[in-house]
Enzyme design. Structure first.
Site, PDB file in Angstrom:
ATOM      1  N   CYS A 306       0.779  -1.184   0.098  1.00  0.00           N
ATOM      2  CA  CYS A 306       0.037  -0.038  -0.128  1.00  0.00           C
ATOM      3  C   CYS A 306       1.004   1.368   0.091  1.00  0.00           C
ATOM      4  CB  CYS A 306      -0.923   0.035   1.156  1.00  0.00           C
ATOM      5  SG  CYS A 306      -0.165   0.098   2.757  1.00  0.00           S
ATOM      6  N   HIS A 354      -2.570   1.054   6.839  1.00  0.00           N
ATOM      7  CA  HIS A 354      -2.843   1.083   5.657  1.00  0.00           C
ATOM      8  C   HIS A 354      -3.196   2.508   5.040  1.00  0.00           C
ATOM      9  CE1 HIS A 354      -4.451  -0.854   1.782  1.00  0.00           C
ATOM     10  NE2 HIS A 354      -5.185  -0.307   1.829  1.00  0.00           N
ATOM     11  N   HIS A 366      -5.837   1.469  -4.309  1.00  0.00           N
ATOM     12  CA  HIS A 366      -5.083   1.101  -3.213  1.00  0.00           C
ATOM     13  C   HIS A 366      -4.593  -0.205  -3.586  1.00  0.00           C
ATOM     14  CE1 HIS A 366      -8.126  -1.133  -0.766  1.00  0.00           C
ATOM     15  NE2 HIS A 366      -8.504  -0.860  -1.936  1.00  0.00           N
TER      16      HIS A 366
END
Length: 394
Positions: A306, A354, A366
């Site tokens: 990420c 994240h 993402h």
């Protein structure tokens, strides 16, 4: 109801004790029954699909957090290794120069014995910790020329600096070892969490997997609904902000603003236009990565995690972001979710494990988790409460 009577053993008994053959058979039966009970728990003992989903999602979140710790440890290790390599290279070069200088000092000592005096022990000089002490002990210092004395003094200073450099290199080697150990620990944690998640999913039947997919589909639909709701709110807010003031209606324009491309009678601050231009480049890069696999610890170009994706996207726009989510969240200005603009970074969970890059309308690009690919998805993909913050990085 008639009582259940235990049948008599058919084998021989002695003093009320079964024969060994029958005792062994009974023990075997008990063991098999015990194993069967352990291997096949009742449906009441099995976790519900909701519990399985929650557990798996939690394991993936923990793996994501461990991945960011791994990324940080890897970055520290890389920097520390470069530092150690440079120090060791400098130490080697300085040691070589010191050896050459020590040999030259030996020639100074030898020159003092031209008149038949006993030759100096040059081996002792080469092994001496301090050549100046050697010259003093052998009563040679006073015989040296000024240039030779300066050479001895310079050598002593250089020798002290070299010793300090060796200590620094030694300390750096210890720190490198610590970083490498931290890297191994973080890697093991990621692998353990992912293995546990895979093991849990492997216990599901085909029917349970289909039902779990249906649950996830409903959650995705709810996330999309929330994204649409946010998009409407942002559109209404933008329309309110862009409503022309009385001054603008009469032809006036506020200082320090410029007309936004594709609009009529609306203005935007110059800094907003600059950010929008950079964000456009970052988003173009991110969109080009859609479909590439998530790989923890990866920074491209074939795969990403990420924070590796967001770092690479903004680098394409000329902005250098730190490597980890923990540092990226500090690399900009925090803004309310209602003010999120394309290009902003959206961080998730209390541990900031994240991150995605906002593209507008409640959506983001993402790299979600292992086994998935870079994709567009609602920022509410894991519920509104999972959103930690929104940061504008440039």
């Amino acid at each position: 109801m008639a009582p259940h009577r235990k049948p008599r053993p058919t084998g021989r008994t002695r003093a009320g004790i079964r024969t060994p053959a029958l005792a062994t058979a009974a023990l075997t039966s008990v063991a098999l029954l015990s194993q069967t009970a352990t291997a096949a728990p009742s449906d009441d003992d099995r976790p519900s699909l909701e519990e399985v989903e929650k557990k798996v999602d939690d394991l993936y979140r923990q793996a994501g957090s461990a991945t960011e710790n791994y990324n940080a440890a890897k970055e520290r290790t890389t920097k520390q290794k470069k530092k150690v390599d440079t120090l060791l290279d400098d130490v080697a070069k300085r040691t070589e120069k010191l050896n050459e200088a020590r040999e030259e000092l030996g020639s100074f000592a030898a020159a003092q014995y031209r008149n038949g005096a006993s030759a100096p022990d040059q081996a002792s000089l080469l092994l001496a910790d301090n050549p100046q002490d050697y010259f003093d002990q052998n009563q040679l210092m006073d015989r040296l020329t000024d240039r030779q004395k300066q050479a001895v003094d310079a050598y002593v200073t250089e020798q002290a600096d070299a010793a300090e450099q060796r200590r620094t290199a030694s300390d750096s080697l210890e720190k490198l070892t610590e970083s490498q150990n931290a890297l191994k620990t973080s890697k093991a944690k990621v692998q353990a969490k992912l293995a546990e998640a895979r093991e849990l999913l492997s216990t599901l039947t085909a029917a349970e997997k289909a039902r779990l997919a249906a649950i996830e589909q409903r959650e995705q639909e709810e996330a999309d609904r929330k994204a649409e709701e946010l998009a409407r709110q942002q559109a209404a807010q933008q329309a309110s902000q862009e409503a022309p003031s009385t001054q603008e209606t009469q032809g006036g324009t506020a200082a320090g603003t410029e007309t936004s491309p594709g609009t009529s009678g609306t203005t935007a601050p110059v800094e907003d236009s600059t950010y929008a231009a950079k964000a456009t480049k970052a988003l173009a890069f991110a969109r080009a990565q859609i479909g590439k696999p998530y790989v923890w610890g990866a920074t491209g170009p074939g795969s990403y995690d990420c924070s590796g994706l967001t770092q690479a996207a903004w680098k394409a726009a000329g902005v250098d972001l730190p490597r980890t989510t923990y540092d990226q969240v500090e690399a900009g200005t925090t803004v309310p979710l209602s003010d999120a603009r394309p290009g902003d970074l959206v961080f998730f969970y209390d541990n900031i494990g994240h991150v995605g890059i906002y593209i507008g309308n409640g959506m983001m690009i993402h790299a979600p988790k292992p086994g998935t690919y870079v994709r567009e998805e609602s920022i509410f993909y894991d519920g509104e409460s999972s959103i930690h913050s929104v940061v504008r990085p440039a």
